[in-house]
Scaffold this active site. Structure first.
Site, PDB file in Angstrom:
ATOM      1  CB  CYS A   1      -2.296   6.370  -0.222  1.00  0.00           C
ATOM      2  SG  CYS A   1      -2.996   5.091  -1.156  1.00  0.00           S
ATOM      3  N   GLY A   2       1.001   6.128   1.063  1.00  0.00           N
ATOM      4  CA  GLY A   2       2.106   7.175   1.957  1.00  0.00           C
ATOM      5  C   GLY A   2       1.452   7.992   2.886  1.00  0.00           C
TER       6      GLY A   2
ATOM      7  CB  THR B   1       3.347   6.281   8.762  1.00  0.00           C
ATOM      8  OG1 THR B   1       2.362   5.192   8.642  1.00  0.00           O
ATOM      9  CG2 THR B   1       4.067   6.068   9.612  1.00  0.00           C
TER      10      THR B   1
ATOM     11  NE  ARG C   1      -9.394  -0.481   9.324  1.00  0.00           N
ATOM     12  CZ  ARG C   1     -10.043   0.258   8.254  1.00  0.00           C
ATOM     13  NH1 ARG C   1     -10.802   0.524   7.915  1.00  0.00           N
ATOM     14  NH2 ARG C   1      -8.455   0.804   7.776  1.00  0.00           N
TER      15      ARG C   1
ATOM     16  CG  ASP D   1      -4.212   5.722  12.095  1.00  0.00           C
ATOM     17  OD1 ASP D   1      -4.298   6.167  10.938  1.00  0.00           O
ATOM     18  OD2 ASP D   1      -4.971   4.760  12.447  1.00  0.00           O
TER      19      ASP D   1
ATOM     20  NE  ARG E   1      -1.694   2.248  -3.869  1.00  0.00           N
ATOM     21  CZ  ARG E   1       0.045   1.942  -3.740  1.00  0.00           C
ATOM     22  NH1 ARG E   1       1.226   1.574  -5.160  1.00  0.00           N
ATOM     23  NH2 ARG E   1       0.662   1.783  -2.512  1.00  0.00           N
TER      24      ARG E   1
ATOM     25  CG  HIS F   1      -7.922   7.251   8.810  1.00  0.00           C
ATOM     26  ND1 HIS F   1      -7.714   6.758   7.526  1.00  0.00           N
ATOM     27  CD2 HIS F   1      -7.207   6.702   9.182  1.00  0.00           C
ATOM     28  CE1 HIS F   1      -7.297   5.647   7.545  1.00  0.00           C
ATOM     29  NE2 HIS F   1      -6.675   5.596   8.944  1.00  0.00           N
TER      30      HIS F   1
ATOM     31  CE1 TYR G   1      -4.750  -5.773  11.600  1.00  0.00           C
ATOM     32  CE2 TYR G   1      -6.847  -4.905  11.621  1.00  0.00           C
ATOM     33  CZ  TYR G   1      -5.424  -4.970  11.353  1.00  0.00           C
ATOM     34  OH  TYR G   1      -5.155  -3.666  10.580  1.00  0.00           O
TER      35      TYR G   1
END
Ligand code: SPV
Ligand code: MN
Length: 624
Positions: free
Chosen positions: A269-270, A272, A81, A286, A418, A244, A216
């Site tokens: 950061c975990g 999914t 992004r 998401d 994180r 989000h 992208y």
């Protein structure tokens, strides 16, 4: 006036909508971007299949050895992004919160229209209709996508529900989002040439987003993060939430109870992997729209029906489910991974025993081991942000309510980042206000996968900050208001999978998040007591010990491990409060509840330090 070709049958598809707004938007787009042909696709399987075939025929995707699999490449400098060239167009004098670009609307439109002028010359202008959220649902928003990229149209077919029939129900109304996208001039490799003219402009007043000179997904798939920005504004005006967040159902180790949770984490950061912990069933990974249900509960839908997931480190051991899904025949798009002449695929972290080829094709073009870019940096075999795109319905952990128009009841919310030195692995909020505070104060450390210094702490409110196109204070007030009106407020959990000990080693294994999830699931149903601390309610040792033993085949969980993980690092938490105070003082009109939670937490932490005479307080001292 530009002239373009449109077939009678495509014209008839637009006419059948009986919506002059749609026609007007299509005509305006065509007269600006000057395509050769306007192509309109509806929801029929024939049209949907055509889009995929065109992506292959035009060279935007290439077929791979496995049936149904294709690969697409974005340009070398178009792999993430582009925050610097993303802006919200607002009337003069209006500002947004930290890090979000604002451009005065008229001058922004003028600039991007210049870049879009003639951008589709010689190409097809593709007109698509999508439904953001389940079909026939009060949660959902209609989206009209105009693009010259068959890759974009194909990706959105996988990621979103078809919306042509939904648009028919709209009749002549104009309450839909619309998006214009052009990849611009393409190289012989089918990647965007004029990257310096890449722009992504959000126009909340026009209910639209304009995006040019990019491919992208995070920049081009307008139904994803571009629509999220418009949805956040709409939600703020209408008292619901656009977040989000993943949505998944979690289950206890025994019994057939089923409980839905949502969760927000910054990229990588975990998120999914929490959504897909073993045993969970997944609604989405998401983006969620959240509204009040008829019994005063929080209900959520997945805006999407697919996953645009990071492929790095997906391997048979850590993510068996996704790994399996990526290796079987199905409709699937890889992006920016390594492919070989015979159509095999490779990516970073795909497993220790995979033999990696010494050459192939990737986001840098022809690739060989040791290849360097112009700055002398070695090019990895796949980009760290390389992705896969597939339908959730293709996963065998899909939840039965994925398409339920009434969504699912959300009993708990996870927030995480994180954080190597402050937050305990899991703590439950003391109140809804405290829960909002937990979300608002997410911090996350940058990783080697992103540009810039490693280990830099960045604030990331609700992991949604990049998309909050209303002032942050207003967005937080909406969260507070939304929760307060609910009769059944979800419990909120602060999580942290990245806490380290004094030796710099992680205090937890990757798979431990399953225990925190199981504990939260039990807490929601009153199964466990907890220890009250200033930073929230933390688990008791015995409960975690039992969970580790039963979830992981008799794995022992020592008192030492528990103590290292759940000690309250008072000074670290106080430092964090100082950082947050400084940051949020810059926001005008912050809700008083935020400052109240901050002041109480600070007072209680200082009192703790005085009482125990220590900076780090063991949970054993707290439980008595
Ligand atoms: C993320 O980065 O949070 C994503 C991928 O989900 S993107 O489409 O780039 O936003
Ligand atoms: Mn995301």
């Amino acid at each position: 006036m530009s002239t373009y070709h449109i077939s009678d049958s495509d014209k008839a598809k637009l006419d059948a909508l009986e919506n002059p707004n749609v026609w007007r938007i299509v005509q305006e787009a065509a007269s600006l971007m000057k395509p050769k042909t306007v192509m309109v696709f509806d929801d029929t399987p024939e049209d949907v299949a055509k889009v995929r075939q065109f992506a292959i025929d035009r060279g935007e995707e290439r077929e791979l050895a496995q049936e149904g699999h294709t690969v697409h490449y974005d340009g070398y400098f178009d792999q993430a992004r582009d925050k610097a060239h993303t802006a919200t167009l607002l009337p003069a004098g209006q500002e947004l919160s930290r890090g979000l670009n604002v451009i005065e609307r008229e001058s922004g439109l003028k600039e991007i229209f210049e870049f879009m002028d003639g951008a589709m010359q010689g190409k097809d202008m593709i007109v698509r209709f999508f439904c953001l959220g389940p079909k026939n649902s009060r949660f959902s928003i209609h989206a009209l996508q105009i693009t010259d990229s068959y890759y974009v149209a194909h990706s959105e077919d996988i990621l979103y529900r078809q919306g042509y029939e939904e648009f028919k129900r709209l009749k002549d109304k104009n309450n839909f989002f619309y998006f214009w996208h052009s990849a611009g001039e393409l190289s012989s490799q089918h990647t965007t040439v004029n990257i310096d003219k890449r722009r992504i402009y959000i126009d909340p007043l026009g209910n639209c987003v304009l995006s040019v000179n990019n491919q992208y997904g995070g920049n081009s798939l307008a139904c994803k993060k571009l629509a999220l920005r418009l949805a956040i504004q709409k939600a703020n005006q209408e008292d619901w939430l656009a977040e989000h967040m993943f949505i998944s159902a979690f289950y206890p180790l025994e019994g057939d109870r089923k409980t839905y949770f949502a969760g927000a984490y910054p990229s990588a950061c975990g998120k999914t992997s929490t959504a897909m912990i073993p045993g969970a069933t997944i609604v989405g990974d998401d983006i969620a729209y959240l509204r009040e249900g008829s019994e005063g509960e929080m209900r959520g839908v997945n805006v999407e029906q697919g996953v645009f997931g990071i492929i790095r480190d997906v391997n048979a051991e850590d993510d068996p489910l996704i790994y399996k899904a990526l290796t079987e025949p199905k409709e699937l798009i890889f992006s920016n991974i390594l492919t070989t002449r015979d159509g095999q695929v490779y990516w970073l972290g795909m497993g220790d025993d995979t033999e990696i080829p010494l050459e192939g094709y990737n986001h840098s073009g022809d690739w060989h081991e040791g290849k360097k870019d112009k700055t002398g940096k070695e090019i990895p075999l796949s980009h760290p942000n390389a992705r896969f795109t597939l339908r959730i319905g293709e996963l065998n952990n899909v939840d039965e309510n994925l398409d339920n128009p009434d969504g699912v009841p959300i009993a708990g919310i996870f927030y995480g980042g994180r954080d190597s030195d402050t937050t305990v692995p899991i703590a439950e909020s003391l109140s809804w206000e405290h829960g909002v505070f937990i979300g608002a104060t997410i911090e996350s450390e940058t990783t080697a996968a992103t540009l810039g210094d490693v280990g830099q702490r960045k604030s990331s409110p609700m992991a949604n900050m990049d998309f909050v196109i209303v002032p942050l204070a207003l967005y937080l007030k909406n969260h507070l208001k939304f929760g307060k009106k609910l009769k059944k407020q979800p419990k909120v959990y602060a999580t942290n999978y990245f806490l380290k000990g004094e030796d710099g080693q992680y205090l937890n294994r990757k798979t431990d998040k399953r225990i925190w999830v199981l504990w939260a699931e039990g807490r929601v149903h009153g199964d466990y007591d907890a220890i009250t601390t200033p930073i929230g309610l933390i688990p008791k040792y015995q409960d975690l010990k039992d969970l580790f033993e039963h979830a992981f085949d008799n794995r022992s969980y020592s008192k030492e491990e528990y103590e290292a993980q759940f000690s309250i690092r008072v000074q670290k938490y106080l430092d964090k409060l100082d950082r947050m105070e400084k940051l949020y003082q810059e926001e005008k009109g912050m809700p008083h509840e935020f400052w109240q939670v901050l002041a109480t937490q600070r007072e209680e932490l200082i009192a703790y330090r005085d009482k125990f005479g220590k900076d780090v307080i063991s949970p054993f001292a707290l439980s008595g």
